[in-house]
Design a protein around this motif. Structure first.
Motif, mmCIF file in Angstrom:
data_model
loop_
_atom_site.group_PDB
_atom_site.id
_atom_site.type_symbol
_atom_site.label_atom_id
_atom_site.label_comp_id
_atom_site.label_asym_id
_atom_site.label_seq_id
_atom_site.Cartn_x
_atom_site.Cartn_y
_atom_site.Cartn_z
ATOM 1 N N GLY A 12 0.801 -1.212 0.000
ATOM 2 C CA GLY A 12 0.000 0.000 0.000
ATOM 3 C C GLY A 12 0.833 1.260 0.000
ATOM 4 N N MET A 13 2.101 1.132 0.414
ATOM 5 C CA MET A 13 2.975 2.298 0.471
ATOM 6 C C MET A 13 3.628 2.601 -0.875
ATOM 7 S SD MET A 13 4.799 1.540 4.138
ATOM 8 C CE MET A 13 5.921 2.927 4.009
ATOM 9 N N ILE A 14 3.508 1.681 -1.838
ATOM 10 C CA ILE A 14 4.090 1.916 -3.154
ATOM 11 C C ILE A 14 3.318 3.037 -3.844
ATOM 12 C CG2 ILE A 14 4.560 0.930 -5.420
ATOM 13 C CD1 ILE A 14 4.821 -1.793 -4.055
ATOM 14 N N LYS A 15 4.000 4.096 -4.169
ATOM 15 C CA LYS A 15 3.350 5.284 -4.720
ATOM 16 C C LYS A 15 3.433 5.281 -6.241
ATOM 17 C CE LYS A 15 3.088 10.243 -3.791
ATOM 18 N NZ LYS A 15 2.914 10.708 -5.154
ATOM 19 N N LYS A 16 2.322 5.584 -6.857
ATOM 20 C CA LYS A 16 2.300 5.681 -8.306
ATOM 21 C C LYS A 16 3.202 6.819 -8.754
ATOM 22 C CE LYS A 16 -0.917 6.346 -12.151
ATOM 23 N NZ LYS A 16 -2.318 6.677 -12.520
ATOM 24 N N ARG A 17 3.921 6.613 -9.848
ATOM 25 C CA ARG A 17 4.816 7.666 -10.335
ATOM 26 C C ARG A 17 4.000 8.873 -10.779
ATOM 27 N NH1 ARG A 17 4.118 8.448 -15.519
ATOM 28 N NH2 ARG A 17 3.925 6.789 -17.067
ATOM 29 N N PRO A 18 4.618 10.055 -10.801
ATOM 30 C CA PRO A 18 3.903 11.250 -11.257
ATOM 31 C C PRO A 18 3.474 11.146 -12.717
ATOM 32 C CG PRO A 18 5.892 11.850 -10.048
ATOM 33 C CD PRO A 18 5.959 10.372 -10.285
ATOM 34 N N PHE A 19 2.432 11.869 -13.050
ATOM 35 C CA PHE A 19 1.963 12.020 -14.426
ATOM 36 C C PHE A 19 3.059 12.736 -15.210
ATOM 37 C CE2 PHE A 19 -0.627 14.192 -17.712
ATOM 38 C CZ PHE A 19 -1.441 13.150 -18.134
ATOM 39 N N ARG A 20 3.466 12.167 -16.338
ATOM 40 C CA ARG A 20 4.581 12.728 -17.110
ATOM 41 C C ARG A 20 4.072 13.460 -18.347
ATOM 42 N NH1 ARG A 20 8.284 7.361 -17.105
ATOM 43 N NH2 ARG A 20 9.227 7.540 -15.032
ATOM 44 N N VAL A 21 4.479 14.722 -18.451
ATOM 45 C CA VAL A 21 4.098 15.559 -19.586
ATOM 46 C C VAL A 21 5.359 16.083 -20.252
ATOM 47 C CG1 VAL A 21 2.751 17.546 -20.352
ATOM 48 C CG2 VAL A 21 2.076 16.304 -18.281
ATOM 49 N N SER A 22 5.473 15.866 -21.548
ATOM 50 C CA SER A 22 6.599 16.416 -22.297
ATOM 51 C C SER A 22 6.109 17.562 -23.177
ATOM 52 C CB SER A 22 7.248 15.339 -23.173
ATOM 53 O OG SER A 22 8.372 15.867 -23.848
ATOM 54 N N ILE A 23 6.771 18.702 -23.044
ATOM 55 C CA ILE A 23 6.459 19.865 -23.877
ATOM 56 C C ILE A 23 7.375 19.809 -25.093
ATOM 57 C CG2 ILE A 23 6.222 22.365 -23.956
ATOM 58 C CD1 ILE A 23 4.438 20.946 -21.868
ATOM 59 N N THR A 46 8.715 21.155 -12.721
ATOM 60 C CA THR A 46 9.053 21.460 -14.111
ATOM 61 C C THR A 46 10.557 21.373 -14.342
ATOM 62 O OG1 THR A 46 9.143 23.839 -13.613
ATOM 63 C CG2 THR A 46 7.036 22.954 -14.416
ATOM 64 N N TYR A 47 10.908 20.962 -15.549
ATOM 65 C CA TYR A 47 12.309 20.750 -15.907
ATOM 66 C C TYR A 47 12.590 21.380 -17.277
ATOM 67 C CZ TYR A 47 12.036 17.061 -12.344
ATOM 68 O OH TYR A 47 11.841 16.353 -11.183
ATOM 69 N N PRO A 48 13.120 22.591 -17.304
ATOM 70 C CA PRO A 48 13.551 23.160 -18.588
ATOM 71 C C PRO A 48 14.723 22.352 -19.145
ATOM 72 C CG PRO A 48 13.510 24.818 -16.835
ATOM 73 C CD PRO A 48 13.378 23.495 -16.178
ATOM 74 N N LYS A 101 5.149 15.572 -13.403
ATOM 75 C CA LYS A 101 6.482 15.972 -13.856
ATOM 76 C C LYS A 101 6.352 16.473 -15.288
ATOM 77 C CE LYS A 101 10.287 13.852 -13.164
ATOM 78 N NZ LYS A 101 11.404 12.885 -13.067
ATOM 79 N N MET A 102 6.814 17.690 -15.510
ATOM 80 C CA MET A 102 6.709 18.312 -16.831
ATOM 81 C C MET A 102 8.103 18.708 -17.290
ATOM 82 S SD MET A 102 4.536 21.716 -17.882
ATOM 83 C CE MET A 102 2.972 20.903 -17.553
ATOM 84 N N PHE A 103 8.491 18.238 -18.469
ATOM 85 C CA PHE A 103 9.835 18.538 -18.936
ATOM 86 C C PHE A 103 9.821 19.017 -20.381
ATOM 87 C CE2 PHE A 103 9.100 14.098 -17.765
ATOM 88 C CZ PHE A 103 8.877 13.500 -18.995
#
Length: 230
Positions: A12-23, A46-48, A101-103
């Motif tokens: 139950g402690m396993i956390k789903k990874r963040p939603f990944r968005v690529s710009i 965010t990751y420029p 996570k947005m990169f």
């Protein structure tokens, strides 16, 4: 040995990874501005593009060198880009409240857009191309590098060429319009492919930045995968 209840608790402690968005988009399409727009959301990391890292690879400015001699340095540059994007894409979020996570561009972009363009323009030897493809294929099979959404800032090459000249980055001073046309074709081929791997949201980025921001606002809930909180 752990009992069943302990195992259930650990699971139950396993956390789903963040939603990944690529710009995604051509040079000068507004990717950095788009990334900054979403900085206001506390659950978004965010990751420029790491330009400073590419400008100093043990003292070598790969970003500047690649625009000067793509024939000589394409393999080194693409390998370095692959590595830096992989680190961004697979790194853990900085804290547990991050759900998105947005990169700026992705590992998939390197593989399906810029490596393919370098190959078609004969900037890569076939052996170099195969090394890069094998590198990507191995990581795709052994790591979760999947994307959940691509936001494609679609532009025409002539528009972004004018923008690029106006902003005056030193490394881009030698970039010809023809190169932007080639990148545009590579993007269109990749993002219109049935094997793109995730949903693509296309925004007309030939328009002024305020019009683009209006679309970003309109599609915020979708872009953040339903994780729209601030």
């Amino acid at each position: 040995m752990p009992n069943i209840n302990t195992k259930k608790k650990a699971a139950g402690m396993i956390k789903k990874r963040p939603f990944r968005v690529s710009i995604e988009g051509n040079i000068g399409s507004g990717k950095s501005t788009c990334i900054k727009y979403f900085d206001k959301y506390n659950n978004v990391e965010t990751y420029p593009e790491p330009l400073l890292e590419w400008r100093n690879v043990s003292g070598h400015n790969l970003l500047g060198l690649i625009y000067g001699d793509r024939n000589e340095l394409s393999f080194s540059f693409q390998h370095n880009i692959h590595s830096s994007r992989l680190k961004i894409q697979t790194s853990l979020p900085s804290h547990n409240d991050i759900t998105v996570k947005m990169f700026e561009r992705s590992v998939q972009n390197s593989r399906h857009c810029f490596v393919e363009n370098a190959k078609s323009q004969k900037f890569l030897l076939d052996a170099e191309y195969q090394v890069l493809i094998n590198w990507f294929d191995y990581r795709e099979k052994n790591l979760d590098i999947s994307l959940d959404l691509i936001v494609y800032l679609r532009t025409t090459p002539e528009v972004v060429w004018e923008r690029m000249l106006r902003r005056g980055r030193a490394e881009e001073s030698e970039v010809p319009l023809e190169y932007l046309k080639q990148v545009h074709v590579s993007y269109e081929n990749w993002l219109n492919s049935p094997t793109v791997g995730c949903e693509v949201l296309t925004i007309d980025a030939d328009r002024d930045i305020e019009s683009v921001k209006e679309d970003l606002e309109r599609y915020t809930y979708k872009i953040l995968g339903g994780n729209h909180t601030n």
